[in-house]
Design an enzyme around this catalytic site. Structure first.
Site, PDB file in Angstrom:
ATOM      1  N   GLY A  74      41.741  37.341  37.029  1.00  0.00           N
ATOM      2  CA  GLY A  74      40.695  37.986  36.244  1.00  0.00           C
ATOM      3  C   GLY A  74      39.603  38.716  36.980  1.00  0.00           C
ATOM      4  N   GLU A 133      45.217  33.251  40.308  1.00  0.00           N
ATOM      5  CA  GLU A 133      46.312  34.186  40.006  1.00  0.00           C
ATOM      6  C   GLU A 133      45.811  35.615  39.854  1.00  0.00           C
ATOM      7  OE1 GLU A 133      48.957  31.186  37.230  1.00  0.00           O
ATOM      8  OE2 GLU A 133      47.453  32.486  36.342  1.00  0.00           O
ATOM      9  N   PRO A 134      45.359  36.232  40.936  1.00  0.00           N
ATOM     10  CA  PRO A 134      44.893  37.619  40.813  1.00  0.00           C
ATOM     11  C   PRO A 134      46.056  38.586  40.595  1.00  0.00           C
ATOM     12  CG  PRO A 134      44.959  36.951  43.119  1.00  0.00           C
ATOM     13  CD  PRO A 134      45.287  35.724  42.311  1.00  0.00           C
ATOM     14  N   ARG A 148      45.324  42.292  38.907  1.00  0.00           N
ATOM     15  CA  ARG A 148      44.646  43.596  39.043  1.00  0.00           C
ATOM     16  C   ARG A 148      44.006  43.783  40.420  1.00  0.00           C
ATOM     17  NH1 ARG A 148      42.600  46.100  34.453  1.00  0.00           N
ATOM     18  NH2 ARG A 148      42.652  44.068  33.433  1.00  0.00           N
ATOM     19  N   ARG A 180      46.658  52.659  29.041  1.00  0.00           N
ATOM     20  CA  ARG A 180      45.429  51.860  29.047  1.00  0.00           C
ATOM     21  C   ARG A 180      44.241  52.524  28.350  1.00  0.00           C
ATOM     22  NH1 ARG A 180      42.981  50.049  32.921  1.00  0.00           N
ATOM     23  NH2 ARG A 180      42.594  47.981  32.060  1.00  0.00           N
ATOM     24  N   TYR A 240      42.715  50.412  25.436  1.00  0.00           N
ATOM     25  CA  TYR A 240      41.400  49.792  25.706  1.00  0.00           C
ATOM     26  C   TYR A 240      40.293  50.805  26.007  1.00  0.00           C
ATOM     27  CZ  TYR A 240      45.080  46.634  27.572  1.00  0.00           C
ATOM     28  OH  TYR A 240      46.234  45.912  27.789  1.00  0.00           O
ATOM     29  N   CYS A 272      53.637  63.094  21.548  1.00  0.00           N
ATOM     30  CA  CYS A 272      53.285  63.593  20.220  1.00  0.00           C
ATOM     31  C   CYS A 272      52.392  62.568  19.540  1.00  0.00           C
ATOM     32  CB  CYS A 272      54.544  63.810  19.406  1.00  0.00           C
ATOM     33  SG  CYS A 272      55.528  65.109  20.104  1.00  0.00           S
ATOM     34  N   GLU A 273      51.149  62.526  19.983  1.00  0.00           N
ATOM     35  CA  GLU A 273      50.249  61.474  19.559  1.00  0.00           C
ATOM     36  C   GLU A 273      48.838  61.898  19.959  1.00  0.00           C
ATOM     37  OE1 GLU A 273      51.979  58.333  18.780  1.00  0.00           O
ATOM     38  OE2 GLU A 273      50.154  57.206  18.448  1.00  0.00           O
ATOM     39  N   TYR A 285      48.866  47.358  35.772  1.00  0.00           N
ATOM     40  CA  TYR A 285      49.063  47.548  34.338  1.00  0.00           C
ATOM     41  C   TYR A 285      49.307  49.012  33.947  1.00  0.00           C
ATOM     42  CZ  TYR A 285      47.192  42.810  34.483  1.00  0.00           C
ATOM     43  OH  TYR A 285      46.977  41.484  34.788  1.00  0.00           O
TER      44      TYR A 285
HETATM   45  N1  LLP Z   1      47.097  34.692  34.972  1.00  0.00           N
HETATM   46  C1  LLP Z   1      47.339  34.738  33.662  1.00  0.00           C
HETATM   47  C2  LLP Z   1      47.811  33.557  32.970  1.00  0.00           C
HETATM   48  C3  LLP Z   1      47.142  35.937  32.960  1.00  0.00           C
HETATM   49  O1  LLP Z   1      47.377  35.967  31.655  1.00  0.00           O
HETATM   50  C4  LLP Z   1      46.701  37.090  33.664  1.00  0.00           C
HETATM   51  C5  LLP Z   1      46.510  38.355  32.965  1.00  0.00           C
HETATM   52  C6  LLP Z   1      46.483  36.987  35.033  1.00  0.00           C
HETATM   53  C7  LLP Z   1      46.674  35.771  35.659  1.00  0.00           C
HETATM   54  C8  LLP Z   1      46.040  38.155  35.870  1.00  0.00           C
HETATM   55  O2  LLP Z   1      44.809  38.654  35.509  1.00  0.00           O
HETATM   56  P1  LLP Z   1      44.136  39.826  36.398  1.00  0.00           P
HETATM   57  O3  LLP Z   1      43.785  39.242  37.750  1.00  0.00           O
HETATM   58  O4  LLP Z   1      45.124  40.907  36.531  1.00  0.00           O
HETATM   59  O5  LLP Z   1      42.940  40.225  35.634  1.00  0.00           O
HETATM   60  N2  LLP Z   1      47.083  44.690  30.145  1.00  0.00           N
HETATM   61  C9  LLP Z   1      45.685  44.406  30.369  1.00  0.00           C
HETATM   62  C10 LLP Z   1      45.477  43.155  31.169  1.00  0.00           C
HETATM   63  C11 LLP Z   1      46.107  41.944  30.543  1.00  0.00           C
HETATM   64  C12 LLP Z   1      45.948  40.748  31.416  1.00  0.00           C
HETATM   65  C13 LLP Z   1      46.793  39.651  30.935  1.00  0.00           C
HETATM   66  N3  LLP Z   1      46.762  38.486  31.725  1.00  0.00           N
HETATM   67  C14 LLP Z   1      45.030  45.604  31.042  1.00  0.00           C
HETATM   68  O6  LLP Z   1      45.707  46.605  31.252  1.00  0.00           O
HETATM   69  O7  LLP Z   1      43.828  45.574  31.323  1.00  0.00           O
END
Ligand code: LLP
Length: 432
Positions: A249, A291-292, A294, A331, A335, A362-363, A391
């Site tokens: 996150g 769990e990074p 992004r 994205r 969002y 087409c959107e 993503y």
């Molecule tokens: N662990 C779990 C259980 C998760 O559900 C996620 C992301 C992560 C780790 C990794 O999170 P990060 O470090 O990438 O923030 N599609 C959306 C993001 C959805 C994230 C879902 N879960 C976007 O494009 O912003």
């Protein structure tokens, strides 16, 4: 001028990425094109791995959340850095295993695993399976018994923490499809129940509060709630806890004004919260994970497009159409995500024109970014969108029967194809 250190410009006035000329790359591989700076991915893996070991202890580990970017070569890269992987579907698991990823370092997630998914994960000997509901834990228990193994499991908790991020990427609230809520008492009950199931060994807890979070305070709150839960379960005769996984996150910079997150400092801060909890007693004997996703890959990515038209409408902002769009980057449509956009072939020219950068689907919602500034666009220009490593490819689709672009990895001044661009033949492969 440039948002990340891996972006620059050369004497020809071309944008460079990871030291390579983006106009040359567009000419060689075509557009749309995903680029990935391997050195930056490796650097981020190392920052996370070192910080986890230093602040949380030797057995602690970051896992790459591969939903952010999943193809064979990325698992080889992160695997060679010694970090684990979070997979969320049998397809991600299959890809990781194909890459030779050590299954004991894989954590299998998902809020609804089918019986087939469970059987595949157990058979593949994944290190951890994360579950958050009774039905799934029972199915997992039965499958592990059938296969004659004891599967290590984490229970996914919903800590009731508001991550103050986009509603669609908030996951830690009690009202969520993810996790079993601590607040309602359901987590405590399910924990004691799961600890008694045969074939599985409940060794700890997981939670993930959301994504694109720049501030550590919601993570501190998450940590406190999880550690309180550990302490409570110990008192109530719960299972022996040896693993806590705080999820991913931490955010990245999409715009020049976004804060640059210091990942090492954030982990140190989180560790201080954890290690001081309960006078240091609660953390004893526990290995920690994060769990990074992004923050490992976003800034290592860039997408190149070719301009097709510049459409002026009197009284309105003009539209610049490119040869990709929501099919390779959904994205903004989902969002309204911000991105920084550059002219790749005219990087030295004044960005005198305000325009909406739009795709070819087409959107009307097929927008890559509104209100960007570019040198007055013309057909044939190359445009670069920065920060697309997370993503984008992983969320790409074949909408309008568009072929997904190739992924090219850049390192040491060289470019290598990691994912071939799809062909029309790929599009009809499964059509009968
Ligand atoms: N662990 C779990 C259980 C998760 O559900 C996620 C992301 C992560 C780790 C990794 O999170 P990060 O470090 O990438 O923030 N599609 C959306 C993001 C959805 C994230 C879902 N879960 C976007 O494009 O912003």
């Amino acid at each position: 001028m440039f948002i990340y250190g891996n972006i620059g410009k050369n004497s020809e006035g071309h944008l460079t990425f990871a030291g390579l000329d983006t106009v040359d790359l567009a000419a060689e591989f075509g557009t749309p094109l995903y680029l990935l700076d391997e050195d930056l991915v490796r650097e981020r893996c190392r920052i996370y791995l070192r910080a986890m070991r230093e602040f949380f202890g030797e057995g602690s580990l970051p896992l790459f959340a591969s939903k952010a970017l999943s193809f064979t070569e990325i698992y080889r890269i992160v695997g060679s850095e010694g970090i684990g992987a979070d997979v969320v579907s049998p397809g991600e698991l299959y890809t990781a295993l194909r890459a030779g990823f050590d299954p004991s370092l894989i954590c299998f997630h998902g809020n609804n695993k089918t019986d087939a998914d469970i059987a595949y994960a157990v058979r593949s000997k994944v290190g951890l399976i994360v579950s958050d509901c009774r039905e799934e834990l029972e199915a997992l228990s039965a499958e592990a018994v059938r296969q004659g193994v004891r599967q290590k499991v984490l229970l996914r908790l919903s800590p009731g923490v508001d991550a103050h991020t986009h509603a669609k990427i908030t996951t830690g609230l009690t009202d969520s499809k993810f996790g079993v809520p601590i607040e309602t008492g359901a987590a405590g009950e399910l924990c004691l129940y799961a600890a008694g199931l045969p074939g599985i060994e409940l060794i700890g807890f997981h939670s993930h509060i959301g994504s694109q979070i720049a501030d550590v305070s919601p993570f501190r709150e998450e940590a406190i709630r999880l550690m309180d839960f550990v302490a409570r379960m110990r008192k109530e005769g719960g299972p022996e806890v040896s693993v806590i996984n705080f999820g991913g996150g931490l955010g990245v910079r999409y715009l020049p004004g976004d804060p640059a997150v210091d990942y090492r400092a954030a982990l140190r801060d989180l560790a201080e919260t954890v290690m001081s909890h309960g006078g240091g007693q609660t953390a004893k004997g526990i290995r920690f994970m994060v769990e990074p996703g992004r923050s490992i890959v976003a800034e290592a990515g860039m997408t190149l497009y070719t301009v097709g038209s510049f459409r002026e409408i009197p009284g309105f902002t003009p539209y610049t159409s490119v040869d990709g769009g929501m099919a390779d980057n959904p994205r903004y449509a989902l969002y309204e995500s911000p991105y920084t956009v550059y002219s790749a072939n005219r990087a030295s020219e004044a960005c005198d024109t305000l325009t909406h950068l739009v795709g070819r689907c087409c959107e009307s919602g097929d927008i890559i970014q509104k209100n960007v500034r570019l040198p007055r666009p013309k057909r044939g220009d190359t445009v670069a969108v920065a920060g697309t490593g997370a993503y984008n490819y992983s969320m790409a689709s074949n909408y309008n029967r568009l072929t997904r672009p190739p992924v090219v990895i850049l390192t040491d001044g060289r470019a290598r194809l990691a994912v071939r661009g799809e062909t029309f033949e790929d599009l009809v492969r499964n059509d009968i």
